[in-house]
Enzyme design. Sequence first.
Site, short mmCIF file in Angstrom:
data_model
loop_
_atom_site.label_atom_id
_atom_site.label_comp_id
_atom_site.label_asym_id
_atom_site.label_seq_id
_atom_site.Cartn_x
_atom_site.Cartn_y
_atom_site.Cartn_z
N HIS A 35 0.83 -1.21 0.00
CA HIS A 35 0.00 0.00 0.00
C HIS A 35 0.87 1.26 0.00
CE1 HIS A 35 -4.13 -1.70 0.44
NE2 HIS A 35 -3.42 -2.75 0.80
N ASP A 37 2.39 2.07 -3.05
CA ASP A 37 2.45 2.51 -4.46
C ASP A 37 1.61 3.76 -4.71
OD1 ASP A 37 0.10 1.04 -4.11
OD2 ASP A 37 0.21 0.04 -6.06
N LEU A 124 -0.87 -13.06 -7.57
CA LEU A 124 0.47 -13.26 -8.12
C LEU A 124 0.58 -12.64 -9.52
CD1 LEU A 124 1.03 -16.93 -6.89
CD2 LEU A 124 1.68 -14.78 -5.78
N SER A 125 -0.47 -11.93 -9.89
CA SER A 125 -0.51 -11.14 -11.12
C SER A 125 -0.45 -11.97 -12.40
CB SER A 125 0.58 -10.08 -11.11
OG SER A 125 0.08 -8.95 -11.77
N ASP A 171 2.98 -4.46 -10.92
CA ASP A 171 2.86 -5.80 -11.50
C ASP A 171 3.56 -5.88 -12.85
OD1 ASP A 171 1.24 -5.98 -9.33
OD2 ASP A 171 -0.62 -6.34 -10.45
P1 ADP Z 1 -4.39 -11.77 -10.75
O1 ADP Z 1 -4.17 -11.40 -9.32
O2 ADP Z 1 -4.11 -13.23 -11.00
O3 ADP Z 1 -3.68 -10.87 -11.69
P2 ADP Z 1 -6.67 -10.55 -12.00
O4 ADP Z 1 -8.10 -10.56 -11.66
O5 ADP Z 1 -5.96 -9.26 -12.03
O6 ADP Z 1 -5.97 -11.58 -11.01
O7 ADP Z 1 -6.47 -11.21 -13.42
C1 ADP Z 1 -6.96 -12.51 -13.69
C2 ADP Z 1 -7.60 -12.57 -15.06
O8 ADP Z 1 -6.58 -12.56 -16.08
C3 ADP Z 1 -8.37 -13.84 -15.31
O9 ADP Z 1 -9.70 -13.74 -14.80
C4 ADP Z 1 -8.35 -13.94 -16.82
O10 ADP Z 1 -9.31 -13.08 -17.39
C5 ADP Z 1 -6.97 -13.40 -17.15
N1 ADP Z 1 -6.00 -14.52 -17.24
C6 ADP Z 1 -4.96 -14.76 -16.41
N2 ADP Z 1 -4.29 -15.88 -16.81
C7 ADP Z 1 -4.93 -16.35 -17.90
C8 ADP Z 1 -4.72 -17.47 -18.76
N3 ADP Z 1 -3.75 -18.34 -18.53
N4 ADP Z 1 -5.56 -17.62 -19.82
C9 ADP Z 1 -6.56 -16.75 -20.02
N5 ADP Z 1 -6.81 -15.68 -19.25
C10 ADP Z 1 -6.00 -15.47 -18.18
MG MG Z 2 -3.96 -8.75 -11.76
#
Ligand code: ADP
Ligand code: MG
Length: 382
Positions: A35, A37, A124-125, A171
């Site tokens: 927190h 950034d 974990l982005s 990220d």
């Molecule tokens: P995170 O913390 O994992 O970044 P987010 O909500 O920011 O979570 O992003 C996750 C979204 O990114 C998923 O719901 C999907 O739409 C997309 N995504 C991530 N990895 C993949 C993948 N391997 N194939 C397709 N879409 C993906």
């Molecule tokens: Mg994300």
Amino acid sequence: MNLDLAVLDAFRGLTGGDPEGIWRAPGRINLIGEHTDYNDGFVLPFALPQAAYLAASRRDDNRIRIVSVDLGERFETDLADLAPNHDGWHAYLAGVFWALREAGHDVGGADLALASDVPIGAGLSSSAAIECVLVEALNDLYDLGIDPMARAVLARRTENGYVGAPTGLMDQAASMLCTAGHALFLDCRSLSVDQVPLDPGAHGRAILVVDTGTRHSHAGGEYATRRADCEQAARELGVPALRDVAADGLDERLAGLSDERLVRRARHVITENDRVLQACAALRRDDFAALGELMTASHASMRGDYEITEESVDLTVQTALDAGATGARMTGGGFGGCVLVLAPVESLGAITAAVTTAFVDSGRSAPATFVARPSAGAGRLN
Ligand code: ADP
Ligand code: MG
């Protein structure tokens, strides 16, 4: 199957031919600096071994065709049809074309096959990994000559402007710029970066990630109120951002704030920025004991002053410390998610067992754990 082979296979299924190349971009985890950034402060993420892989080729029309190996889905669109606020996994990829074209880069269509082992929605982005791997591929394929930080900024622009998620730059900067055996110091105001040595394995230590499995549905609202508190505290202190308040003599500085809650919120941010700087200094002298203390202090500050932890992360941190960890802290926005545990390699088994037992004994499912080796940022495989 290795993910580079998986995307090669999927690409052949999509096009009947071989791709021009295969690229990789990792997920990330934040070692310390939570927190900070949006207060123009400092963060210290490192890239994970888990990554998104993309097989890609240019097309000579304006079509974009994408296959996601993980979801078993295909998506197809035309460059002319790209417009912000699209839903769905493909927005994170289609949006990259939009962001590049909006910034004046001359990119055409492409065939793409994507696979990733960054867990989705675990903090974990996974989103930055898939944005960055595509920015990287298009930069190479279309010979755009965009420098690495500008590539990270374009990936962030995709998420902010096209997907519509108001995230910071950490990220994408981490996924794009990290190098193996290092954490990435990022000054969120100046966007200057520094590679800070982080090779726990060389010093008999490891960084264990414990995914508590807890996801808090109120996290978005809490995030907004923390941000508002920080802005108010900065206003009352007469500074552009809490980044501008020094950590020494803090109690005196904060005494004039109008509300005790603001004192605690500001104290977290200001001391956390200071801990990031101290962590960099500790890493530069390979002082993992000091790093561990800073991590544990960061957790205490998130718990007491910023009030963004919850039971499962607090339980993980305390159990890990009791079982011999050098330091432990929740990482990410809060209210659940992952805990980072710094520990001597020989304690890893005992710590994992103790945390698992504590979870099961309190009626929780055993958490997923993995050892996070600081890995390379985005790049071309072949
Ligand atoms: P995170 O913390 O994992 O970044 P987010 O909500 O920011 O979570 O992003 C996750 C979204 O990114 C998923 O719901 C999907 O739409 C997309 N995504 C991530 N990895 C993949 C993948 N391997 N194939 C397709 N879409 C993906
Ligand atoms: Mg994300």
